[in-house]
Design a protein around this motif. Structure first.
Motif, PDB file in Angstrom:
ATOM      1  N   LYS A  16       0.844  -1.205   0.000  1.00 27.96           N
ATOM      2  CA  LYS A  16       0.000   0.000   0.000  1.00 27.96           C
ATOM      3  C   LYS A  16       0.878   1.253   0.000  1.00 27.96           C
ATOM      4  N   GLN A  19       1.952   1.724  -3.461  1.00 28.72           N
ATOM      5  CA  GLN A  19       0.824   2.254  -4.246  1.00 28.72           C
ATOM      6  C   GLN A  19       0.643   3.748  -3.989  1.00 28.72           C
ATOM      7  N   GLU A  20       0.763   4.160  -2.739  1.00 31.68           N
ATOM      8  CA  GLU A  20       0.632   5.591  -2.414  1.00 31.68           C
ATOM      9  C   GLU A  20       1.720   6.401  -3.123  1.00 31.68           C
ATOM     10  N   GLU A  22       3.397   5.647  -5.782  1.00 29.86           N
ATOM     11  CA  GLU A  22       3.147   5.601  -7.231  1.00 29.86           C
ATOM     12  C   GLU A  22       1.940   6.444  -7.630  1.00 29.86           C
ATOM     13  N   SER A  23       1.054   6.748  -6.687  1.00 27.63           N
ATOM     14  CA  SER A  23      -0.185   7.467  -7.007  1.00 27.63           C
ATOM     15  C   SER A  23      -0.026   8.983  -7.072  1.00 27.63           C
ATOM     16  N   TYR A  24       1.105   9.510  -6.655  1.00 29.50           N
ATOM     17  CA  TYR A  24       1.302  10.961  -6.771  1.00 29.50           C
ATOM     18  C   TYR A  24       1.283  11.330  -8.245  1.00 29.50           C
ATOM     19  N   GLN A  25       0.419  12.283  -8.592  1.00 35.58           N
ATOM     20  CA  GLN A  25       0.330  12.715  -9.986  1.00 35.58           C
ATOM     21  C   GLN A  25       1.582  13.476 -10.400  1.00 35.58           C
ATOM     22  N   ASN A 140      -0.828   8.703   3.043  1.00 41.06           N
ATOM     23  CA  ASN A 140      -2.087   8.789   2.322  1.00 41.06           C
ATOM     24  C   ASN A 140      -2.694  10.184   2.453  1.00 41.06           C
ATOM     25  N   ARG A 143      -0.686  12.794   0.497  1.00 42.84           N
ATOM     26  CA  ARG A 143      -0.970  12.753  -0.943  1.00 42.84           C
ATOM     27  C   ARG A 143      -2.301  13.432  -1.260  1.00 42.84           C
ATOM     28  N   ARG A 144      -3.334  13.129  -0.465  1.00 44.69           N
ATOM     29  CA  ARG A 144      -4.641  13.691  -0.755  1.00 44.69           C
ATOM     30  C   ARG A 144      -4.696  15.200  -0.510  1.00 44.69           C
TER      31      ARG A 144
END
Length: 148
Positions: A16, A19-20, A22-25, A140, A143-144
């Protein structure tokens, strides 16, 4: 049974974390801090990798890993691909190292004093799992909030 449960939880939460990251735009936002947010996601990632490699990999896997805790919080702009590689390596180190622990070791003292007093290996391994989960939640939220 506890060792298998911990292996499952560490693998789940490290995947996870990957994944976090990798999820940064925008990759540069991994290193952003803002107002009262003192630690970037990148530094939290480095901290978790260092923590688990030290307290599980070195102690049980005899990996020889050498930790530089200060660098975990001061290093900046490590490429995302390198962070992901470190997470993948840590997944393997943790799994392999936990496989070396015998059930009877869980009730024994953890090999080194980490805080101010001795604690059982079982207690400290559970602490490490909750420490990972705590910082994973921070990543998390980071990132958000900051990767818009």
């Amino acid at each position: 049974m506890l060792i298998q449960t911990l292996k499952t939880l560490f693998e789940r939460d490290l995947k996870k974390l990957k994944q976090e990251i990798e999820s940064y735009q925008d990759e540069k936002n991994i290193w952003m801090i803002d107002k009262s947010i003192a630690n970037s996601a990148g530094n939290l990632c480095l901290h978790l990798v260092g923590n688990l490699n030290t307290f599980i990999g070195v102690q049980f896997g005899k990996t020889g890993y050498i930790r530089n805790r200060e660098l975990e919080f001061s290093q900046k702009d490590v490429p995302r691909i390198e962070l992901v590689k470190k997470i993948d390596e840590t997944i393997m180190v943790v799994a392999n190292s936990l496989d070396k622990i015998k059930t009877e070791q869980l009730s024994e003292d953890y090999p080194i004093v980490v805080f101010s007093e001795k604690m059982s290996t079982e207690y400290f391994l559970v602490h490490l799992a909750t420490h990972l989960a705590y910082h994973l939640g921070q990543v998390n939220y980071h990132r958000r909030l900051l990767d818009n």
